[in-house]
Scaffold this motif. Structure first.
Motif, PDB file in Angstrom:
ATOM      1  N   GLY A 209     -21.972   0.401  14.128  1.00 48.98           N
ATOM      2  CA  GLY A 209     -20.886   1.332  13.847  1.00 48.98           C
ATOM      3  C   GLY A 209     -19.582   0.651  14.197  1.00 48.98           C
ATOM      4  O   GLY A 209     -19.558  -0.515  14.608  1.00 48.98           O
ATOM      5  N   GLY A 210     -18.487   1.372  14.047  1.00 43.83           N
ATOM      6  CA  GLY A 210     -17.208   0.755  14.403  1.00 43.83           C
ATOM      7  C   GLY A 210     -16.009   1.590  14.023  1.00 43.83           C
ATOM      8  O   GLY A 210     -16.121   2.644  13.386  1.00 43.83           O
ATOM      9  N   VAL A 211     -14.869   1.090  14.465  1.00 43.03           N
ATOM     10  CA  VAL A 211     -13.572   1.676  14.113  1.00 43.03           C
ATOM     11  C   VAL A 211     -12.681   0.568  13.600  1.00 43.03           C
ATOM     12  O   VAL A 211     -12.548  -0.483  14.243  1.00 43.03           O
ATOM     13  CB  VAL A 211     -12.922   2.356  15.338  1.00 43.03           C
ATOM     14  N   THR A 212     -12.096   0.780  12.427  1.00 43.55           N
ATOM     15  CA  THR A 212     -11.121  -0.174  11.888  1.00 43.55           C
ATOM     16  C   THR A 212      -9.723   0.317  12.205  1.00 43.55           C
ATOM     17  O   THR A 212      -9.394   1.493  11.973  1.00 43.55           O
ATOM     18  CB  THR A 212     -11.284  -0.344  10.366  1.00 43.55           C
ATOM     19  N   MET A 213      -8.927  -0.591  12.741  1.00 40.34           N
ATOM     20  CA  MET A 213      -7.518  -0.310  13.012  1.00 40.34           C
ATOM     21  C   MET A 213      -6.709  -0.976  11.909  1.00 40.34           C
ATOM     22  O   MET A 213      -6.508  -2.203  11.902  1.00 40.34           O
ATOM     23  CB  MET A 213      -7.116  -0.845  14.383  1.00 40.34           C
ATOM     24  N   TRP A 214      -6.288  -0.166  10.955  1.00 41.62           N
ATOM     25  CA  TRP A 214      -5.521  -0.692   9.818  1.00 41.62           C
ATOM     26  C   TRP A 214      -4.043  -0.779  10.199  1.00 41.62           C
ATOM     27  O   TRP A 214      -3.410   0.242  10.464  1.00 41.62           O
ATOM     28  CB  TRP A 214      -5.666   0.212   8.595  1.00 41.62           C
ATOM     29  N   LYS A 215      -3.508  -1.986  10.220  1.00 40.20           N
ATOM     30  CA  LYS A 215      -2.094  -2.174  10.514  1.00 40.20           C
ATOM     31  C   LYS A 215      -1.268  -1.558   9.397  1.00 40.20           C
ATOM     32  O   LYS A 215      -1.533  -1.785   8.212  1.00 40.20           O
ATOM     33  CB  LYS A 215      -1.766  -3.668  10.646  1.00 40.20           C
ATOM     34  N   PHE A 216      -0.256  -0.763   9.772  1.00 34.27           N
ATOM     35  CA  PHE A 216       0.521  -0.020   8.775  1.00 34.27           C
ATOM     36  C   PHE A 216       2.001  -0.319   8.934  1.00 34.27           C
ATOM     37  O   PHE A 216       2.530  -0.351  10.049  1.00 34.27           O
ATOM     38  CB  PHE A 216       0.282   1.485   8.943  1.00 34.27           C
ATOM     39  N   ASP A 217       2.662  -0.591   7.809  1.00 31.45           N
ATOM     40  CA  ASP A 217       4.113  -0.795   7.790  1.00 31.45           C
ATOM     41  C   ASP A 217       4.757   0.511   7.352  1.00 31.45           C
ATOM     42  O   ASP A 217       4.725   0.860   6.168  1.00 31.45           O
ATOM     43  CB  ASP A 217       4.475  -1.934   6.828  1.00 31.45           C
ATOM     44  N   ASN A 218       5.343   1.225   8.300  1.00 36.66           N
ATOM     45  CA  ASN A 218       5.889   2.551   8.000  1.00 36.66           C
ATOM     46  C   ASN A 218       7.149   2.495   7.154  1.00 36.66           C
ATOM     47  O   ASN A 218       7.556   3.498   6.568  1.00 36.66           O
ATOM     48  CB  ASN A 218       6.173   3.308   9.307  1.00 36.66           C
ATOM     49  N   LYS A 219       7.794   1.329   7.081  1.00 38.25           N
ATOM     50  CA  LYS A 219       9.004   1.221   6.261  1.00 38.25           C
ATOM     51  C   LYS A 219       8.666   1.191   4.775  1.00 38.25           C
ATOM     52  O   LYS A 219       9.338   1.831   3.963  1.00 38.25           O
ATOM     53  CB  LYS A 219       9.786  -0.036   6.646  1.00 38.25           C
ATOM     54  N   ILE A 220       7.643   0.433   4.416  1.00 40.09           N
ATOM     55  CA  ILE A 220       7.286   0.304   2.998  1.00 40.09           C
ATOM     56  C   ILE A 220       6.072   1.145   2.638  1.00 40.09           C
ATOM     57  O   ILE A 220       5.726   1.263   1.465  1.00 40.09           O
ATOM     58  CB  ILE A 220       7.047  -1.164   2.607  1.00 40.09           C
ATOM     59  N   GLY A 221       5.400   1.708   3.649  1.00 47.74           N
ATOM     60  CA  GLY A 221       4.259   2.567   3.379  1.00 47.74           C
ATOM     61  C   GLY A 221       3.052   1.839   2.836  1.00 47.74           C
ATOM     62  O   GLY A 221       2.433   2.288   1.868  1.00 47.74           O
ATOM     63  N   ARG A 222       2.703   0.723   3.464  1.00 51.87           N
ATOM     64  CA  ARG A 222       1.560  -0.049   3.003  1.00 51.87           C
ATOM     65  C   ARG A 222       0.712  -0.519   4.182  1.00 51.87           C
ATOM     66  O   ARG A 222       1.236  -0.901   5.244  1.00 51.87           O
ATOM     67  CB  ARG A 222       2.002  -1.287   2.205  1.00 51.87           C
ATOM     68  N   ILE A 223      -0.610  -0.495   3.988  1.00 50.32           N
ATOM     69  CA  ILE A 223      -1.542  -1.106   4.940  1.00 50.32           C
ATOM     70  C   ILE A 223      -1.462  -2.619   4.786  1.00 50.32           C
ATOM     71  O   ILE A 223      -1.375  -3.140   3.664  1.00 50.32           O
ATOM     72  CB  ILE A 223      -2.975  -0.605   4.672  1.00 50.32           C
TER      73      ILE A 223
END
Length: 865
Positions: A209-223
């Protein structure tokens, strides 16, 4: 007792209202109530949810669409559906998945090279700053095919889909960290991270099992996939997650079930999963320091690369004191962090209690390395009792929680009891219960999972509707029920059927936090936010051929599509770039071609692209699919696909074979007259070019050379036509004259382009304002009706400033507010003549001033147009 008193008070209020209205002359309300069998409380509840026309909702709700793969948007308190957003599934109305640009977004969701055209949307999440919703982005997961999608709340369109490279299912997404640094996505059913075969007998060794931590750029709205990582967990089935805030900032929490690691096997005589996966007394809450793990993941020594993705192994997380387990109620279905970040509530479906954990106690145990033991994978286990603030019996089947602005107050869904319970998680006391219909799953508060819950309403997302609505067959709609929580006791106001998939969870935000566009900057690709390479303004429409590749640059504006005729060869690859020239709000245009399974939906200012192979011969109408004006039906054209290897018998030839000699002579004379008129246009262009020394400008001279190349072929065809006529073969003479006409049209096309180019070379230099005005004129779609120098769909604007007293002010007023001048005798005459009304293109005052300067420049150079 309190509940009955509250409802009695509401009835008294309702009675007073009815008495007041009844005293009026019409007594209409009493009549309606009697005819429909409504009570006073019914009327009060209806009034609480009714929005008069033009009145907007206080909150906007984003609900998952479940198996529809979409997101459903509706308002509160009206419970009116506002939009469906295509996410993982093609959505025909908006052309999502039917035009090139949106199809590119949908295809981002391919998994292992396979096209996936459906999804099971589950948990929407709103982007946050300081734990509060900022109204910029919406993320949602696909449980069936582990993916996360990002929706831009500036236009409510899906902009990105990211498949998880190591998970095989995903129920535990999507959850933002408090400043939208990461999006948490937890796997559900344990499976090998790689894409190889592993027998079920190796479950404990190779399934994870696991958890993915998706890095997110809140300025451009993209993973940002390259900056993301996955934390390896044991092969327990992870469920939902939440991110810490306040004092628990930097930590994540994910619960689980099947800590028994049972794998079933009905087919080989084993007990079913439901028996083997529920025999332990507790399951495990995973507690992990994502902030620390993110730093660890930057070092290649701390990660494994699986499917080009970084995975932090369990032993690395444990060695760095970043991963812990706490026993939790059996078969939990969610973990919810309170607005302060100190308390975590976990409810177990198979337990009547809610368990309230205290992060201060958890952190103290971690800091003191006070462990109750370790699991089979070496992960430290914290003592459950020492981690708890306390437990409270709520009822049967507690599931999910939403917080109130009142300190300590929370609302929890009870699946088996079909109730919402209001209680205090600090005092551990039940306050109120409200029955719902039926089997509630998630519930949605107004910003109820943020650091700033608003209260006001709770929405019950019920799994069953049973007898609530008109029977529409065995498949029933879902039922979302709005509950008023502003009073001391809850009051169920209204049911809303949702007949699209199984809406699983919803999030609500104040409408005042949303600031979507009403139109795009002219030529915008809505999927990228940048200017589209196919941006086409009025006057720039054209068809270009490069071998078997045909590119069409088209515009749409009330009420025509330009071009209106497209002829291609069978087998051509056709690309159509379309721009909606409208600036008026809500003037969407659609586009489809019969038989080719394509559809574009273009909002004002948007450019999009359709691509297809013209593999079927024939004539195919195309039209605007949005009813956009009174002349909507006339907004159409034809694509004609011919087989280059096929010899076609001319319908004109067939017609001529049935004509008498007199009729043939009349047809010949008509064709010659058309050619003479066309030649007159060509000669006027030639005179203009010569008078203005076209040869001094190389680019113009090159165009003239191209035009002459076509024109110089005419004498040979004319000679043949004359010879045929002299020989008495009028039919052949007509055909040669038709060939002359085609050469003249090609000549005129290039010649007019040469003239337009020369005008630019010799006209007076534009001021900066005039240049801006020309851009505004084009991007405002004015060219769609007004062609400078001649009458078209609208009047020629050359000299328009001289046609009226105070001409500049008159034209300015007309641009800014045309509707107010429709009854002006001059304007009414133009409307009657052209059968069109000037639309309001919502030009700003600055743009209008610039257009006036552009019209002045036209007048200065009127002799050139």
């Amino acid at each position: 007792m309190k509940k009955s008193q509250s409802k009695f008070s509401s009835m008294l209020l309702g009675t007073a209202l009815v008495a007041s209205v009844a005293s009026g002359a019409t007594n209409e309300l009493s009549k309606v109530m009697k005819e429909r069998g409504l009570s006073e409380i019914d009327v009060i509840r209806a009034a609480k949810t009714y929005n008069p026309t033009g009145v907007k909702d206080e909150y906007v709700v984003f609900s998952s669409g479940g198996q529809s793969g979409q997101v459903i948007v509706y308002g509160v308190p009206s419970m009116r559906i506002l939009k469906y957003i295509g996410v993982f599934t093609p959505e025909p109305w908006q052309g999502y998945g039917f035009d090139k640009d949106s199809l590119e977004v949908l295809r981002q969701g391919n998994i292992r090279g396979r096209e996936i055209n459906w999804g099971d949307t589950h948990h929407p999440a709103l982007s946050e700053i300081d734990g509060k919703y900022d109204g910029k982005w919406l993320a949602i997961n696909d449980k069936a095919n582990p993916r996360i999608a990002i929706i831009d709340l500036a236009d409510f369109e899906t902009k990105q889909i990211v498949p998880n490279p190591v998970f095989k299912s995903d129920h535990g997404g999507a959850f933002f960290t408090p400043n939208s640094e990461y999006i948490i996505e937890a796997s559900q059913y344990a499976a090998p991270f790689d894409n190889n075969y592993h027998p079920i007998e190796e479950y404990k060794e190779t399934y994870r099992g696991g958890v993915t931590m998706w890095k997110f750029d809140n300025k451009i709205g993209r993973i940002m996939p390259d900056d993301s990582f996955t934390i390896e967990f044991p092969p327990y089935h992870q469920d939902l997650s939440d991110a810490g805030k306040g004092i628990s900032y930097g930590w994540g929490f994910t619960n689980s079930f099947n800590t028994e690691m049972y794998t079933g096997g009905i087919e080989v005589g084993m007990p079913p999963n439901e028996a083997g996966m529920s025999r332990n007394d507790t399951d495990f809450l995973h507690v992990y320091n994502w902030e620390k793990l993110a730093k660890l993941a930057e070092n290649p020594k701390n990660v494994k690369i699986i499917n080009n993705h970084k995975v932090v192994p369990m032993d690395i997380a444990v060695k760095n004191n970043a991963l812990f387990l706490i026993p939790e109620p059996k078969s939990p279905h969610g973990v919810d962090v309170d607005p302060t970040g100190q308390y975590l509530i976990v409810c177990g479906k198979l337990d009547t209690h809610a368990s309230v954990y205290d992060f201060k106690k958890i952190k103290k145990l971690i800091d003191n390395k006070e462990y109750a033991g370790k699991d089979p994978y070496g992960i430290p286990i914290l003592d459950m009792k020492k981690s708890l603030h306390g437990q409270l019996e709520l009822g049967l089947g507690p599931l999910h929680n939403q917080y109130s602005p009142v300190d300590g107050e929370v609302y929890t869904s009870l699946y088996v009891d079909s109730q919402v319970v209001k209680w205090n998680f600090k005092d551990l006391k039940v306050i109120d219960k409200e029955n719902v219909h039926y089997n509630i799953g998630h519930l949605a508060g107004m910003e109820g999972k943020s650091a700033d819950p608003q209260g006001d309403y709770i929405i019950a997302l019920n799994k069953l509707a049973i007898d609530r609505f008109q029977n529409v067959g065995p498949l029933h709609p879902q039922n979302h029920q709005l509950i008023d929580i502003k009073g001391k006791t809850m009051d169920l106001l209204v049911d809303m059927p949702l007949p699209l998939g199984e809406p699983h969870q919803a999030v609500a935000i104040r409408a005042s936090k949303l600031h979507p566009h009403v139109r795009y900057k002219m030529g915008t690709n809505s999927k990228t936010g940048k200017i589209h390479k196919g941006k086409t303004l009025a006057g720039e429409e054209r068809i270009e051929r490069d071998g078997k590749n045909v590119t069409v640059y088209a515009t749409l504006v009330r009420s025509h599509i330009n071009p209106e005729r497209i002829t291609v060869n069978k087998g051509d690859k056709v690309t159509i770039h379309m721009t909606n020239l409208e600036r008026a709000q809500d003037e969407t245009h659609g586009f489809t071609i019969d038989n080719y399974d394509i559809h574009g939906s273009l909002e004002p200012g948007e450019t999009t692209t359709l691509e297809f192979t013209a593999d079927v011969e024939g004539v195919f109408p195309y039209y605007c699919t949005e009813f956009c004006s009174a002349l909507h039906l006339e907004m159409m054209g034809y694509m004609m696909v011919k087989d280059p290897d096929k010899k076609y018998v001319s319908a004109q030839k067939l017609k001529m074979k049935t004509m008498s000699p007199e009729e043939l002579k009349a047809e010949y004379d008509k064709t010659v007259a058309v050619n003479n008129a066309t030649d007159a246009v060509i000669q006027s262009v030639v005179k203009f070019l010569k008078d203005n020394k076209f040869q001094d400008h190389k680019v113009v001279a090159n165009l003239v050379t191209d035009a002459l190349d076509q024109y110089n072929k005419i004498p040979e065809q004319k000679k043949k036509a004359d010879e045929a006529l002299k020989a008495g073969d009028t039919e052949k003479a007509i055909l040669f004259e038709n060939m002359i006409w085609q050469l003249m049209v090609k000549t005129a096309d290039v010649g007019i382009r040469a003239k337009d180019t020369l005008v630019r070379k010799i006209s007076t230099k534009q001021s900066a304002a005039a240049a801006r005005g020309e851009v505004a004129f084009a991007e405002g779609g004015c060219n769609g009706c007004h062609v400078i120098g001649k009458v078209s769909s609208g009047p020629d604007l050359t000299g328009v400033l001289q046609r009226h007293e105070n001409g500049e002010q008159w034209v300015s007023n007309f641009i800014l507010d045309p509707e107010s001048m429709y009854d002006d005798p001059y304007v009414k005459g133009m409307i009657d003549y052209f059968n069109l009304k000037m639309p309001n293109q919502h030009m700003s005052e600055e743009e209008t001033k610039d257009i006036i300067e552009y019209l002045k420049w036209i007048e200065e150079n009127a002799n050139l147009f």
